[in-house]
Design an enzyme around this catalytic site. Structure first.
Site, short mmCIF file in Angstrom:
data_model
loop_
_atom_site.label_atom_id
_atom_site.label_comp_id
_atom_site.label_asym_id
_atom_site.label_seq_id
_atom_site.Cartn_x
_atom_site.Cartn_y
_atom_site.Cartn_z
CG HIS A 437 49.03 65.82 70.89
ND1 HIS A 437 50.04 65.02 71.34
CD2 HIS A 437 48.21 65.00 70.16
CE1 HIS A 437 49.87 63.79 70.91
NE2 HIS A 437 48.75 63.75 70.20
CG ASP A 441 53.33 61.84 73.74
OD1 ASP A 441 53.31 62.88 73.04
OD2 ASP A 441 54.38 61.29 74.13
#
Length: 465
Positions: A437, A441
């Site tokens: 992450h 995204d």
């Protein structure tokens, strides 16, 4: 080779012209010639002649007598060292010796196996010879350049071959001798077989008695003990590959901000596609068409829309630089007896389905045969792990650092699915994409997985990509 030395060729005057040296050197000159019967006899003759007063002074002057056709063959010892393995690997564990002291080895024949963090490295003989000494023990940690084996160059494997041929001859001769007296015994009357049967039954009765006694003695002790399960424990040291896997996986969990997104894909179209063309492709190319090549190709095409999936974070203190790549090196997770390995299919973006499938098959075979090299496993920009071959329904794979994402494939199960307002039974598979992450995204990760799903559910889209 035999010496052609003749003492009669040397006169007393010629011997006197030779410089005087100690008699020990004179004797040593002859006695060290072990390869010839004539040389040994000449040595004894000289020692006897030296006792005479007439020739004592003459022979004491002998230093080196020229022998043109006599040669003494000596074999030098060769020390086999730990070979260079890779830039990042400097040590390993000596797993086993393939040869023992006294064994003859051919040139380039495997002597030992060294287990490293990634692969097993074989140590081969630099030349033919006989193993003279093992300088380390099994399970010892060895470093690059360390002495492993002392090898005596030369020699022949004749002794082993002679022993191997002699051993089977002995039971064959004894067997033929034992069979000869049986032929006349079977002819006279039926009393012979009766004796043989009685003689065979006698030892059975004798052997049954002690077994019954042992069984009767063991019964009270067994009945006295409570019937508990086996509570033994075994402690086995982790091999280097398993230790390295554990270290890398824990490093991935501690470094990456891992998150997993799921989706479900209908495998009907891909299975139909494979059913139509697998026999033709196998006959034409010798490659078995599977599902891994289709998912690899789908990922390559999906990366064109989401290039960050093929990128990585590099730099000090966890990384401060994003590296984007125009090539795709797909790491394929392969389970072996020693642990999970990830050989790399390089430049997958330039291959078609058959080329990718062939590369995966070759790497899988090398992994099962324990023949992977460091070059086969180095690098990799994206990983595909197929847990479905073992029956896994769903799972969350762990990222292989410094990569950014890993795709997990799972088992295909028939499920009721709503298709066009109707319920149909379709072969369905869960897809799991674990991504970092810090770089990806949620929108990008989900978009990538949906693209893969679309390509698999309609393989014709891959032709347009």
């Amino acid at each position: 080779m035999a010496s052609r030395l003749s003492l009669r060729q040397f006169s007393a005057q010629r011997l006197r012209s030779v410089p005087r040296v100690p008699r020990a050197i004179c004797c040593r000159t002859f006695t060290t010639s072990k390869g010839s019967e004539n040389a040994r006899s000449a040595s004894g003759l000289i020692q006897g002649l030296q006792k005479g007063p007439a020739l004592r002074n003459g022979f004491s002057r002998v230093n080196v007598i020229p022998i043109s056709n006599y040669q003494v063959r000596t074999y030098a010892d060769t020390v086999v060292k730990v070979p260079q393995m890779a830039e990042s690997i400097t040590e390993g564990t000596l797993k086993q010796f393939s040869k023992q002291v006294g064994d003859y080895v051919e040139r380039d024949e495997e002597i030992a196996t060294i287990e490293t963090d990634k692969i097993d490295v074989s140590v081969n003989a630099p030349e033919s010879g006989v193993i003279k000494e093992l300088l380390v023990n099994e399970e010892d940690t060895v470093t690059v350049g360390q002495d492993l084996v002392k090898l005596e160059a030369g020699g022949t494997p004749e002794k082993k071959s002679e022993e191997a041929t002699e051993k089977p001859k002995e039971p064959a001769s004894t067997g033929s001798e034992a069979e000869k007296p049986k032929e006349p015994e079977s002819a006279p009357s039926s009393s012979a077989p009766e004796k043989s049967t009685s003689s065979t039954k006698a030892p059975q009765a004798e052997t049954s008695k002690p077994t019954q006694e042992v069984a009767s003695k063991s019964r009270p002790t067994e009945e006295a003990k409570p019937a508990l399960g086996n509570r033994e424990e075994r402690r086995v040291k982790m091999n280097r590959m398993r230790l390295r896997i554990a270290e890398r996986l824990k490093q991935s969990q501690n470094t990456a901000a891992s998150l997993t997104t799921f989706n479900e894909v209908d495998m009907s179209s891909l299975m139909e596609f494979r059913k139509l063309y697998k026999d033709e492709i196998l006959k034409k190319t010798g490659v078995k068409l599977g599902f891994m090549s289709a998912f690899s190709r789908a990922c390559v095409l999906a990366m064109k829309d989401v290039p960050a999936v093929n990128a990585s974070i590099e730099g000090p203190n966890g990384g401060d630089t994003i590296v984007y790549r125009d090539y795709v090196d797909i790491s394929v997770a392969v389970a072996t007896e020693k642990g999970l390995v990830t050989p790399v299919v390089r430049n997958a973006e330039t291959m078609d389905l058959v080329g990718i499938e062939k590369s995966i098959a070759d790497l899988g075979k090398k992994a099962r045969d324990n023949k992977l090299t460091i070059e086969d496993m180095a690098g990799g920009t994206f990983t595909i792990s197929n847990g479905g071959v073992f029956g896994s329904l769903m799972g969350t794979p762990i990222i292989n650092l410094p990569q950014t994402a890993v795709l997990g494939l799972h088992a295909i199960k028939d499920k009721p699915v709503a298709i066009g307002g109707k319920v149909e039974i379709r072969p369905m598979m869960y897809l799991a994409l674990t991504y970092d992450h810090r770089l990806l995204d949620g929108r990008e990760a989900v978009t990538f997985l949906v693209k893969v799903k679309e390509y698999i559910e309609d393989p014709r889209r891959m032709l347009l990509g």
